[in-house]
Design an enzyme around this catalytic site. Structure first.
Site, PDB file in Angstrom:
ATOM      1  N   GLU A 121       0.829  -1.204   0.000  1.00  0.00           N
ATOM      2  CA  GLU A 121       0.000   0.000   0.000  1.00  0.00           C
ATOM      3  C   GLU A 121       0.865   1.258   0.000  1.00  0.00           C
ATOM      4  O   GLU A 121       0.508   2.261  -0.626  1.00  0.00           O
ATOM      5  CB  GLU A 121      -0.947   0.001   1.201  1.00  0.00           C
ATOM      6  CG  GLU A 121      -1.884  -1.198   1.274  1.00  0.00           C
ATOM      7  CD  GLU A 121      -2.745  -1.384   0.028  1.00  0.00           C
ATOM      8  OE1 GLU A 121      -2.905  -0.422  -0.752  1.00  0.00           O
ATOM      9  OE2 GLU A 121      -3.260  -2.502  -0.165  1.00  0.00           O
ATOM     10  N   HIS A 158      -0.561  -1.832  -9.623  1.00  0.00           N
ATOM     11  CA  HIS A 158      -0.327  -3.269  -9.499  1.00  0.00           C
ATOM     12  C   HIS A 158       0.577  -3.739 -10.637  1.00  0.00           C
ATOM     13  O   HIS A 158       0.355  -3.403 -11.803  1.00  0.00           O
ATOM     14  CB  HIS A 158      -1.649  -4.036  -9.520  1.00  0.00           C
ATOM     15  CG  HIS A 158      -2.430  -3.895  -8.259  1.00  0.00           C
ATOM     16  ND1 HIS A 158      -3.745  -3.489  -8.226  1.00  0.00           N
ATOM     17  CD2 HIS A 158      -2.083  -4.091  -6.961  1.00  0.00           C
ATOM     18  CE1 HIS A 158      -4.171  -3.450  -6.974  1.00  0.00           C
ATOM     19  NE2 HIS A 158      -3.180  -3.803  -6.187  1.00  0.00           N
TER      20      HIS A 158
END
EC number: 3.4.24.-
Length: 645
Positions: free
Chosen positions: A334, A343
């Site tokens: 995160e 991602h």
């Protein structure tokens, strides 16, 4: 001469992967060359008297030279011909492992380190290949013929260059590594203890959450794994956020509501927005800081002493704001999002990109890592001691990439957070590509100046220079570009929710938090000059200083704070439910309690008055089209929400 320099560098660069044991080099990574970005050059007459003494000897012939901080790099660093990529280079002011291999057998060697003026800084004996640092998880060595030494951080500055001298030889050609300037990152941990969380019903100690378990060993590994001169993991100035409830905003099909247990499906929904507002109001969003909120959320329907409900994490990409369940893997994942990383799996497959160069979001093709705290290299392959050493199929939708011998590559932490490392390693290994992107994020942020009362940004020469923020676009988005204007002062952090539709229990003040730190600028709602500065009427052609401050979404509410000594403060709350650029026209659904347009959320970091009296009462005042009101009218406005403290 220019051509020969480049050719020498390319010959060296072409052999680096074989030295490192990385057998998958089909990436889009390139080795940079050029006089300013890392170079190998022939000696000149200005180098040093040490080199002149052995000028009659044959020069030392180098096969390769590499440098390691968070990753093992060629002198020119690494770059990628991909959208939104960065450049991974060494940074100033960090200990650096230098690795040298030779074209012939040597018995002993040293590396001489020079500054940009060719003055000798250090002469360091190179350790033999048998003394090379090991590899994480007792994996295969990085090299069986690399000699090594550590260049101290004080020597790593702009223009630093080295020459290697083997016993019985003269100095090698000059090698000048490409360096980014000194880059620092601060990771702030702000625990959210929600729905009655305390040490009797959560699995962690609160003091550990305040620093995300960063004892000296963990903090050292965190620094080692990040591509910066320094990485600090610290408690956020706000300390801890505690509340027995959260206000979940309307969903589009249901109204806002007060959530009092993690048994509710919306139990974590508001937290990321709250962290974002904290980043914004304190001015951290403009700086080289990110905030991670390790969140402990109590499910009162659970039996037994530990009542926390688990979940993953969330972040707003590039914003500096992130939150999640307290784990170091999620901190890296995160936190990576907060630093601008998407991602890796989807990035590797995006047809508009790719935005990640290695197959399936893996480290297949990435450079080796190096952990200077642990004193070992980190292979892009899964550590032999990992429970995922034997790997088949896929992980989270990503297919394991393998060598011809069947060894599995790690996934980047932006796909799989922490399973492929040695159990004793605190953090997973980022790919070189994502390390370069994180460097780019920090280079594009300001930092505090040495006296902590102003800012520095990188100038066109790549040097840190003083910077004074200015307000742009008539403050349509920010005053002074949301940089802090007060520094290290006693400040109260206040968050307010309000339902224009009158939804029960959706209009609240959270408990204020007093802290010592920074805050952005707000407009004083009872100062006539302040009100004049936000006048949104531009019909005459004349514009107030901050004429767009309220034009974007309106200014209809004021925060009033009363202190224990009787003093008061009033601040304009920027943003309402007005149509964009129509500050006197309400949005169509502003009274529909299921619509997000009916729900308002503000956060204010308000410097305490002289003497720092405690907050006694908070009020949300109804001040529609605020710039048209007088200070007297503001002070006499109706209070819509009141909190006594």
């Amino acid at each position: 001469m220019k051509l020969s320099m480049v050719m020498v560098l390319l010959v060296l660069a072409g052999q680096l992967s074989g030295c490192g044991g990385n057998d998958d080099n089909n990436s889009e990574r390139t080795h940079e060359s050029g006089d300013s970005n890392g170079d190998v050059t022939t000696p000149d007459n200005d180098a040093s008297s040490n080199d002149e003494d052995d000028a009659a000897l044959e020069p030392t012939q180098l096969r390769s030279v590499e440098f390691a901080q968070s990753h093992v790099l060629p002198p020119g660093g690494l770059s990628w011909d991909l959208k939104e990529s960065g450049e991974l280079q060494l940074v100033e002011k960090r200990d650096t492992l230098v690795l040298a291999t030779f074209d012939e057998a040597v018995q002993a060697a040293e590396v001489r380190v020079y500054d940009k003026n060719h003055q000798l800084l250090s002469s360091l004996n190179l350790s033999k290949p048998s003394d090379l640092p090991p590899t994480e998880g007792d994996d295969l060595p990085y090299s069986d013929d690399a000699w090594s030494a550590v260049i101290p951080s004080d020597d790593m500055s702009k223009g630093v260059n080295i020459r290697v001298v083997a016993q019985g030889k003269s100095a090698s050609e000059i090698v000048t590594p490409a360096l980014h300037p000194e880059l620092d990152l601060t990771i702030q941990s702000l625990p959210f203890l929600i729905y009655g969380a305390n040490e009797s019903n959560i699995p962690f100690k609160i003091d550990d959450l305040k620093v995300m378990f960063a004892d000296p060993d963990t903090a050292g590994q965190g620094f080692a794994g990040m591509p910066f001169s320094k990485t600090h993991i610290v408690n956020h100035p706000l300390g801890v956020f505690e509340s027995d409830y959260l206000i979940a905003p309307p969903s589009g099909s249901a109204p806002a509501k007060k959530v009092e247990s993690a048994a509710d499906p919306d139990y974590s929904k508001p937290i990321l927005d709250m962290v974002w507002h904290i980043e914004y109001a304190t001015g951290d969003m403009a700086l080289n800081k990110i905030t991670f909120a390790p969140s402990m959320l109590i499910d009162h329907s659970k039996a037994g002493p530990i009542k926390t409900r688990g979940f993953g994490g969330m972040a707003y990409t590039g914003s500096g704001a992130s939150m999640g369940y307290p784990s170091l893997g999620l901190l890296w994942h995160e936190g990576g999002h907060a630093l601008g990383l998407p991602h890796s799996l989807s990035g590797s497959k995006d047809l508009r990109g790719p935005y990640y160069p290695y197959a399936e979001g893996s480290l297949s093709g990435s450079a080796w890592g190096y952990d200077q705290h642990k004193g070992y290299f980190r292979s892009p392959l899964t550590a032999p001691t990992s429970r995922y050493f034997v790997c088949n199929g896929e992980r989270g939708g990503g297919v394991f990439q393998k060598t011809p011998e069947g060894r599995c590559y790690r996934f980047d932490p932006m796909h799989s957070a922490d399973e492929q490392k040695d159990p004793d390693a605190a953090f997973p290994l980022f790919s070189d590509f994502n390390a370069g992107k994180m460097q780019r994020w920090v280079r594009n942020r300001a930092r505090m100046n040495p006296s902590n009362d102003g800012f520095q940004v990188l100038d066109d020469n790549g040097d840190w220079a003083d910077f004074v923020p200015e307000t742009k676009h008539y403050a349509g988005w920010h005053i002074k570009e949301h940089y802090p204007v007060s520094f290290d002062k006693t400040t109260d952090f206040i968050m307010i929710t309000y339902s224009l539709a009158g939804t029960d229990a959706a209009s609240h003040f959270y408990n204020p938090i007093r802290y010592k730190g920074n805050a952005i600028e707000y407009v004083d709602a009872i100062n006539q000059d302040g009100l004049n500065s936000i006048n949104a009427d531009i019909s005459s052609g004349a514009r107030a200083k901050y004429s767009d401050y309220c034009r974007r979404q309106g200014c209809d509410f004021t925060l009033k704070v009363t202190y224990e000594d009787g003093s008061t403060s009033y601040r304009v709350l920027k943003g309402s439910a007005r149509k964009d650029w129509q500050p006197s026209v309400w949005k169509d659904d502003y009274l529909n309690e299921n619509s997000k347009d009916s729900y308002l959320f503000w956060a204010v970091a308000l410097v305490a008055p002289d003497g720092a009296p405690k907050v006694k009462k908070l009020e949300l005042l109804d001040t529609p089209i605020l710039w048209n009101l007088s200070p007297t009218a503001v002070m006499g406005a109706e209070a819509l929400v009141v909190k006594q403290l």
